[in-house]
Design a protein around this motif. Sequence first.
Motif, PDB file in Angstrom:
ATOM      1  N   ILE A  46      12.192   8.627  -4.446  1.00 53.38           N
ATOM      2  CA  ILE A  46      10.897   8.138  -3.974  1.00 53.38           C
ATOM      3  C   ILE A  46      11.019   7.941  -2.466  1.00 53.38           C
ATOM      4  CG2 ILE A  46       9.127   6.360  -4.219  1.00 53.38           C
ATOM      5  CD1 ILE A  46      10.463   5.607  -6.900  1.00 53.38           C
ATOM      6  N   PHE A  47      10.092   8.515  -1.716  1.00 51.34           N
ATOM      7  CA  PHE A  47      10.137   8.421  -0.257  1.00 51.34           C
ATOM      8  C   PHE A  47       8.995   7.534   0.228  1.00 51.34           C
ATOM      9  CE2 PHE A  47      11.931  12.542  -1.463  1.00 51.34           C
ATOM     10  CZ  PHE A  47      13.174  12.478  -0.843  1.00 51.34           C
ATOM     11  N   LEU A  48       9.360   6.564   1.054  1.00 50.07           N
ATOM     12  CA  LEU A  48       8.386   5.653   1.640  1.00 50.07           C
ATOM     13  C   LEU A  48       8.540   5.653   3.151  1.00 50.07           C
ATOM     14  CD1 LEU A  48       9.843   4.062  -1.040  1.00 50.07           C
ATOM     15  CD2 LEU A  48       7.861   2.582  -0.649  1.00 50.07           C
ATOM     16  N   GLU A  49       7.425   5.494   3.837  1.00 49.65           N
ATOM     17  CA  GLU A  49       7.441   5.328   5.284  1.00 49.65           C
ATOM     18  C   GLU A  49       6.919   3.935   5.599  1.00 49.65           C
ATOM     19  OE1 GLU A  49       5.172   8.336   7.179  1.00 49.65           O
ATOM     20  OE2 GLU A  49       6.304  10.007   6.313  1.00 49.65           O
ATOM     21  N   ASP A  67       0.832  -1.210   0.000  1.00 46.93           N
ATOM     22  CA  ASP A  67       0.000   0.000   0.000  1.00 46.93           C
ATOM     23  C   ASP A  67       0.865   1.256   0.000  1.00 46.93           C
ATOM     24  OD1 ASP A  67      -2.375  -1.381  -0.053  1.00 46.93           O
ATOM     25  OD2 ASP A  67      -2.704  -1.292   2.117  1.00 46.93           O
ATOM     26  N   GLU A  68       1.939   1.252   0.800  1.00 43.92           N
ATOM     27  CA  GLU A  68       2.833   2.401   0.851  1.00 43.92           C
ATOM     28  C   GLU A  68       3.563   2.565  -0.476  1.00 43.92           C
ATOM     29  OE1 GLU A  68       4.983   5.713   2.073  1.00 43.92           O
ATOM     30  OE2 GLU A  68       3.136   4.793   2.803  1.00 43.92           O
ATOM     31  N   ALA A  69       3.956   1.442  -1.099  1.00 45.37           N
ATOM     32  CA  ALA A  69       4.621   1.501  -2.399  1.00 45.37           C
ATOM     33  C   ALA A  69       3.685   2.086  -3.453  1.00 45.37           C
ATOM     34  CB  ALA A  69       5.099   0.112  -2.818  1.00 45.37           C
ATOM     35  N   ARG A  70       2.400   1.678  -3.423  1.00 39.83           N
ATOM     36  CA  ARG A  70       1.443   2.209  -4.387  1.00 39.83           C
ATOM     37  C   ARG A  70       1.284   3.716  -4.209  1.00 39.83           C
ATOM     38  NH1 ARG A  70      -2.772  -0.932  -3.298  1.00 39.83           N
ATOM     39  NH2 ARG A  70      -2.055  -2.427  -4.853  1.00 39.83           N
ATOM     40  N   SER A  71       1.150   4.157  -2.974  1.00 36.24           N
ATOM     41  CA  SER A  71       0.991   5.597  -2.721  1.00 36.24           C
ATOM     42  C   SER A  71       2.230   6.370  -3.158  1.00 36.24           C
ATOM     43  CB  SER A  71       0.711   5.836  -1.237  1.00 36.24           C
ATOM     44  OG  SER A  71      -0.504   5.232  -0.845  1.00 36.24           O
ATOM     45  N   ALA A  72       3.421   5.829  -2.848  1.00 38.53           N
ATOM     46  CA  ALA A  72       4.664   6.499  -3.221  1.00 38.53           C
ATOM     47  C   ALA A  72       4.827   6.550  -4.734  1.00 38.53           C
ATOM     48  CB  ALA A  72       5.853   5.784  -2.586  1.00 38.53           C
ATOM     49  N   LYS A  73       4.454   5.481  -5.409  1.00 38.31           N
ATOM     50  CA  LYS A  73       4.540   5.449  -6.885  1.00 38.31           C
ATOM     51  C   LYS A  73       3.648   6.523  -7.485  1.00 38.31           C
ATOM     52  CE  LYS A  73       1.804   2.882  -9.026  1.00 38.31           C
ATOM     53  NZ  LYS A  73       0.995   1.702  -9.376  1.00 38.31           N
ATOM     54  N   GLU A  74       2.440   6.687  -6.930  1.00 39.41           N
ATOM     55  CA  GLU A  74       1.491   7.659  -7.479  1.00 39.41           C
ATOM     56  C   GLU A  74       1.920   9.099  -7.218  1.00 39.41           C
ATOM     57  OE1 GLU A  74      -2.192   6.389  -5.766  1.00 39.41           O
ATOM     58  OE2 GLU A  74      -2.423   4.704  -7.156  1.00 39.41           O
ATOM     59  N   ARG A  75       2.878   9.299  -6.311  1.00 43.43           N
ATOM     60  CA  ARG A  75       3.383  10.657  -6.048  1.00 43.43           C
ATOM     61  C   ARG A  75       4.544  11.046  -6.959  1.00 43.43           C
ATOM     62  NH1 ARG A  75       2.693   8.933  -0.525  1.00 43.43           N
ATOM     63  NH2 ARG A  75       4.939   8.488  -0.390  1.00 43.43           N
ATOM     64  N   ILE A  76       5.043  10.097  -7.757  1.00 45.50           N
ATOM     65  CA  ILE A  76       6.185  10.395  -8.621  1.00 45.50           C
ATOM     66  C   ILE A  76       5.764  11.380  -9.699  1.00 45.50           C
ATOM     67  CG2 ILE A  76       7.895   9.440 -10.214  1.00 45.50           C
ATOM     68  CD1 ILE A  76       7.660   6.784  -8.744  1.00 45.50           C
ATOM     69  N   ALA A  77       6.491  12.461  -9.833  1.00 46.52           N
ATOM     70  CA  ALA A  77       6.251  13.471 -10.864  1.00 46.52           C
ATOM     71  C   ALA A  77       7.407  13.444 -11.855  1.00 46.52           C
ATOM     72  CB  ALA A  77       6.128  14.854 -10.229  1.00 46.52           C
ATOM     73  N   PRO A  78       7.244  14.046 -13.046  1.00 44.65           N
ATOM     74  CA  PRO A  78       8.344  14.030 -14.031  1.00 44.65           C
ATOM     75  C   PRO A  78       9.656  14.583 -13.492  1.00 44.65           C
ATOM     76  CG  PRO A  78       6.317  14.755 -15.073  1.00 44.65           C
ATOM     77  CD  PRO A  78       6.018  14.652 -13.607  1.00 44.65           C
ATOM     78  N   GLN A  79       9.586  15.529 -12.547  1.00 43.93           N
ATOM     79  CA  GLN A  79      10.813  16.128 -12.010  1.00 43.93           C
ATOM     80  C   GLN A  79      11.344  15.406 -10.769  1.00 43.93           C
ATOM     81  OE1 GLN A  79       7.827  17.419 -12.089  1.00 43.93           O
ATOM     82  NE2 GLN A  79       7.286  18.539 -10.216  1.00 43.93           N
TER      83      GLN A  79
END
Length: 497
Positions: free
Chosen positions: A259-262, A243-255
Amino acid sequence: MRFGIDFGTTRTIIAAADRGNYPVLVVDDAEGDTQNYIPTQIALSDGNIVAGWEAVALARVGVPVARSFKRLLAAPGSTAATRVRIGEDHVSLGDAMSAFARHVAAVIRAQELTNEPLQAVVGVPANAHSGQRLLTLDAFSRAGFEVLALVNEPSAAAFEYTHRHPRGINSKRSSVVVFDLGGGTFDTSMVRIAGTDHEIVRTLGINHLGGDDFDEVLATMARRAGGFEHDAMGERAYARLLDEARSAKERIAPQSRRIFLEFGDQDITVPVEDYYTESGSLVDRAIATVGELLGGEVNQTLAGTEIAGIYLVGGASGLPLIPRLLRERFGRRVHRSPHPAASTAIGLAIAADPDSGYALRDRLARGIGVFREHDAGRAVAFDPQIEPTAKPDANGEILVQRRYRAAHNVGWFRFVEYSGLDSAGEPTGDLSPLVDLVMPFDPELQRGDEDLRAIPVERREHGPMIEETVRVDANGITSVRLTDLDTGYVLEATASR
């Protein structure tokens, strides 16, 4: 009231048909915040199946949930009895589907404050086999929906494209390639468009490629970066990491560069380019499928073709790596829907709207054939009956009927769906069982008092005339009917029934 329902692997999105507008329904999550989707998850509470945000709330207090259970639908041979594991317990796939569909109906009624009959067009992966379609249709029908149609997801996304970009198609550029990467499946379709008329030229797909796979790559990298790659991890802990990986992936922007995960009390950092390197093979599989769809007619770009562009839809297509690699391979004509996760639901709502004027001529994504007994049962031959990309008739059906003189006392018929044929006419790729029938050609065996599967196959002269009918209905569900025209004996079955 009419709706388009994109029943996704990780998220289910609903759009309404409202006087020419197609708004996405908003839903309150377990904390009262507004969301535009229902998590496709189920859990058990006091022996009852609960779904959506209720299941998410239970997961947060340690109750086991079944995430992405829809992926089981794509497995060859899946039926309503297929088991879905929820922690140490199991429920049937049919019960899981029906419970989730009832939850969707309850959400719609709560949001729309209506007791009117619910009518819906429901999306299915273009590569979905007949059993997958039947289970989906049954679940939503039992939940109280009048299912107007099952529509292939990339076909629906093409409706959304035309609705949003009515001037994007012209006499020189009359087609669009839909690139639909969802949570669990990938489909791509070539769609020829003339005004509001849409014709699916060709469709290909991968049943097990989606956002879930990208999440697993990032979760594995996070374990490595956090120093607990080889530590034992329970199912619940791993689910939280996904779940945390999915949320972190969806926060990735072109710039983005990192990637930060908790996870627990750890802050984990994964370099974006490292993640792109490790997940690149997943994107390559999708791009190769697009190349196959184009049939080798395009070398490096879409320049000089009648293709207006590649249209990216599906929640997983939001990863910036995907449009980047597509542009490197096919050129600049790569466009992402402004609402990629909701594109299919909006297109399905357009399909549900009788006043939209949109028309669709779709095709099969998989062929249908049968393995038959030959040489008194000493050999088996494959007989392709309906080719992939076969066009339905004006009623949306495909019908193949044959008559022949039976040459054995018993006929074994193993109908399957196939992806393609090799040079020898044998099926290639994955096979999905449809119907397995044993037909008694000997009138003495038609009385039903013998186990036909225990009778040796023998060659016979002057056998009865057999009529064999294979029908694919407008929802892509296959049925088979075998008739002994001499005696009137009939044997029939529908896929996964």
